[in-house]
Write a protein that holds these residues in place. Sequence first.
Motif, PDB file in Angstrom:
ATOM      1  N   GLY A 208      70.263  25.800 -41.735  1.00 11.97           N
ATOM      2  CA  GLY A 208      70.112  25.413 -43.128  1.00 11.97           C
ATOM      3  C   GLY A 208      69.514  26.501 -43.991  1.00 11.97           C
ATOM      4  N   GLU A 209      68.477  27.163 -43.477  1.00 16.92           N
ATOM      5  CA  GLU A 209      67.825  28.217 -44.254  1.00 16.92           C
ATOM      6  C   GLU A 209      68.725  29.437 -44.410  1.00 16.92           C
ATOM      7  N   ALA A 210      69.516  29.746 -43.369  1.00 14.38           N
ATOM      8  CA  ALA A 210      70.463  30.852 -43.482  1.00 14.38           C
ATOM      9  C   ALA A 210      71.535  30.534 -44.524  1.00 14.38           C
ATOM     10  N   LEU A 211      72.014  29.291 -44.525  1.00 13.23           N
ATOM     11  CA  LEU A 211      72.971  28.885 -45.545  1.00 13.23           C
ATOM     12  C   LEU A 211      72.352  28.962 -46.937  1.00 13.23           C
ATOM     13  N   GLU A 212      71.061  28.678 -47.018  1.00 11.93           N
ATOM     14  CA  GLU A 212      70.388  28.755 -48.316  1.00 11.93           C
ATOM     15  C   GLU A 212      70.432  30.168 -48.875  1.00 11.93           C
ATOM     16  N   ASP A 213      70.326  31.164 -48.000  1.00  9.47           N
ATOM     17  CA  ASP A 213      70.429  32.548 -48.456  1.00  9.47           C
ATOM     18  C   ASP A 213      71.774  32.784 -49.128  1.00  9.47           C
ATOM     19  N   PHE A 214      72.833  32.217 -48.553  1.00 12.22           N
ATOM     20  CA  PHE A 214      74.153  32.371 -49.158  1.00 12.22           C
ATOM     21  C   PHE A 214      74.247  31.601 -50.470  1.00 12.22           C
ATOM     22  N   CYS A 215      73.620  30.436 -50.555  1.00 12.17           N
ATOM     23  CA  CYS A 215      73.632  29.693 -51.813  1.00 12.17           C
ATOM     24  C   CYS A 215      72.963  30.496 -52.925  1.00 12.17           C
ATOM     25  N   HIS A 216      71.852  31.159 -52.609  1.00 12.02           N
ATOM     26  CA  HIS A 216      71.195  31.995 -53.615  1.00 12.02           C
ATOM     27  C   HIS A 216      72.063  33.205 -53.970  1.00 12.02           C
ATOM     28  N   ARG A 217      72.791  33.719 -52.997  1.00  9.77           N
ATOM     29  CA  ARG A 217      73.739  34.794 -53.288  1.00  9.77           C
ATOM     30  C   ARG A 217      74.775  34.328 -54.308  1.00  9.77           C
ATOM     31  N   ILE A 218      75.266  33.118 -54.127  1.00 10.42           N
ATOM     32  CA  ILE A 218      76.231  32.556 -55.071  1.00 10.42           C
ATOM     33  C   ILE A 218      75.626  32.481 -56.463  1.00 10.42           C
ATOM     34  N   GLU A 219      74.384  32.008 -56.549  1.00 10.70           N
ATOM     35  CA  GLU A 219      73.725  31.902 -57.850  1.00 10.70           C
ATOM     36  C   GLU A 219      73.608  33.270 -58.519  1.00 10.70           C
ATOM     37  N   SER A 220      73.307  34.298 -57.731  1.00 12.73           N
ATOM     38  CA  SER A 220      73.152  35.641 -58.288  1.00 12.73           C
ATOM     39  C   SER A 220      74.470  36.184 -58.823  1.00 12.73           C
ATOM     40  N   VAL A 221      75.486  36.193 -57.965  1.00  6.61           N
ATOM     41  CA  VAL A 221      76.738  36.844 -58.364  1.00  6.61           C
ATOM     42  C   VAL A 221      77.473  36.040 -59.427  1.00  6.61           C
ATOM     43  N   MET A 222      77.373  34.716 -59.397  1.00  2.00           N
ATOM     44  CA  MET A 222      78.045  33.931 -60.429  1.00  2.00           C
ATOM     45  C   MET A 222      77.352  34.089 -61.781  1.00  2.00           C
ATOM     46  N   SER A 223      76.035  34.259 -61.768  1.00  2.00           N
ATOM     47  CA  SER A 223      75.326  34.479 -63.034  1.00  2.00           C
ATOM     48  C   SER A 223      75.718  35.808 -63.664  1.00  2.00           C
ATOM     49  N   LEU A 224      76.087  36.785 -62.837  1.00  2.00           N
ATOM     50  CA  LEU A 224      76.443  38.107 -63.355  1.00  2.00           C
ATOM     51  C   LEU A 224      77.933  38.280 -63.590  1.00  2.00           C
ATOM     52  N   THR A 225      78.722  37.246 -63.302  1.00  2.00           N
ATOM     53  CA  THR A 225      80.159  37.324 -63.559  1.00  2.00           C
ATOM     54  C   THR A 225      80.557  36.201 -64.515  1.00  2.00           C
ATOM     55  N   VAL A 226      80.887  35.044 -63.998  1.00  2.00           N
ATOM     56  CA  VAL A 226      81.307  33.931 -64.847  1.00  2.00           C
ATOM     57  C   VAL A 226      80.205  33.550 -65.841  1.00  2.00           C
ATOM     58  N   GLY A 227      78.937  33.669 -65.427  1.00  2.00           N
ATOM     59  CA  GLY A 227      77.830  33.337 -66.316  1.00  2.00           C
ATOM     60  C   GLY A 227      77.550  34.377 -67.384  1.00  2.00           C
ATOM     61  N   LYS A 228      78.173  35.540 -67.287  1.00  2.00           N
ATOM     62  CA  LYS A 228      78.027  36.633 -68.257  1.00  2.00           C
ATOM     63  C   LYS A 228      76.579  37.077 -68.419  1.00  2.00           C
ATOM     64  N   GLY A 229      75.862  37.124 -67.304  1.00  2.00           N
ATOM     65  CA  GLY A 229      74.479  37.604 -67.312  1.00  2.00           C
ATOM     66  C   GLY A 229      73.450  36.534 -67.569  1.00  2.00           C
ATOM     67  N   VAL A 230      73.895  35.291 -67.701  1.00  2.00           N
ATOM     68  CA  VAL A 230      72.993  34.181 -68.038  1.00  2.00           C
ATOM     69  C   VAL A 230      73.280  33.010 -67.113  1.00  2.00           C
ATOM     70  N   TRP A 231      72.226  32.286 -66.769  1.00  3.78           N
ATOM     71  CA  TRP A 231      72.391  31.022 -66.047  1.00  3.78           C
ATOM     72  C   TRP A 231      71.709  29.948 -66.886  1.00  3.78           C
ATOM     73  N   ASP A 232      72.502  29.202 -67.630  1.00  2.91           N
ATOM     74  CA  ASP A 232      71.956  28.223 -68.564  1.00  2.91           C
ATOM     75  C   ASP A 232      72.741  26.924 -68.468  1.00  2.91           C
ATOM     76  N   PRO A 233      72.219  25.927 -67.736  1.00  2.00           N
ATOM     77  CA  PRO A 233      72.920  24.638 -67.615  1.00  2.00           C
ATOM     78  C   PRO A 233      73.151  23.937 -68.949  1.00  2.00           C
ATOM     79  N   LYS A 234      72.393  24.316 -69.971  1.00  2.00           N
ATOM     80  CA  LYS A 234      72.601  23.696 -71.286  1.00  2.00           C
ATOM     81  C   LYS A 234      73.912  24.164 -71.914  1.00  2.00           C
ATOM     82  N   ASP A 235      74.405  25.304 -71.476  1.00  2.00           N
ATOM     83  CA  ASP A 235      75.635  25.854 -72.026  1.00  2.00           C
ATOM     84  C   ASP A 235      76.833  25.245 -71.308  1.00  2.00           C
ATOM     85  N   ARG A 236      77.248  24.087 -71.747  1.00  2.00           N
ATOM     86  CA  ARG A 236      78.353  23.379 -71.103  1.00  2.00           C
ATOM     87  C   ARG A 236      79.668  24.124 -71.262  1.00  2.00           C
TER      88      ARG A 236
END
Length: 364
Positions: A208-236
């Motif tokens: 589970g903890e190893a998978l969590e590392d990959f989940c955080h990787r997803i958060e990082s790379v998606m924030s810098l690509t599709v998220g355009k440098g931002v991670w904001d759940p308010k931005d629907r």
Amino acid sequence: MRTPHKLVLRTVVTVAVLLAFSTGLRAAEPAAPGIGRKDINVLVLVYDPILKTKGDLKLHEYMHWSDPYKLTLQLVDDLRDVSHGYVNYHVVEMLEFDGYPTKRNGFTYDEEGFLGVLKDPKTAVSGTTGFQRMFEQFGLEAKIKEKDIGEIWLWGSPWFDWDELHWKVPGDKIPYPTDNPWFYRPYDIPDVGKTIWIMGFSYERGEGEALEDFCHRIESVMSLTVGKGVWDPKDRDNPWGGFTRIDRDFPGESEVGSCHEAPNSSGGYDWDNKKEVWTYADDWLTYPHLPRKKKLLDCDSGGWKGIVGHHMWFMKHIPHAPGVTDGFYNNWWRYIADYDEAIRSLPPPGATFEKAKIAMYAEE
């Protein structure tokens, strides 16, 4: 507490079995229709010192911790599963080191000092693992080029002082500027002319903890690509921001959530909550088609119970369809597992590709 270590690499039967399983003797599941398949060569580096004062047991054996070889096999299977067959890891080399990582400040534990830290964490020496030193010690740059390695997976103990994930892109040039240093974590990884991921796992923990590392990787790379440098759940209007909404912040309008929070979580790591909430989570299984059909779900009916259950569920909901929407691939796994090719073949709209000014660089 400070002593040099000889480069002692061990090859064991388990390694041969691991290599065989990860290089094609086990049938791979076909990828979902239309999304293709990405094969990634991995070098696994296991810091597992033999404890001379403890009957020559390896550290993970002496502490009754997890087996890093079994966990590596599990991760290879898990990532193929959650990516719908797109991500196919192949362990092309495994190094087992009888010693401790060297920090960027030059400090290396010896056996007595490290066992002391396990008894009393207050005696731990501060400082991050030195990746420049690691590359030099194990000849990693040459191995990367020789074997076309895209990722390095580290296994070790608490107080080995590496992060859950690290990634180095050529020139540190990220698509969009960001004010969040955690999105891009190059530390002091050498520039080898292509993106290199270094995943930092702990054999004190489990799947589970190893998978969590990959989940955080997803958060990082998606924030810098599709998220355009931002991670904001308010931005629907931004798909990445919308994907991460939870009911606590958007009552009756939750989506998939994030690594630490399921749609119905009341706080971080709350994956066993039985509160039912309305969620659009399953919409993302058909992205970019979002039917906007709510379901009333809890951890059991939703399928995200427990750390392993949640992280597998979260990653399976990552969009994975063929095609392009608003200048980005519908298959987000292309950014997560094939970053260089994804941004080369389809440059993100408006991307500046400037050197990251705010990032997790190691201390000077």
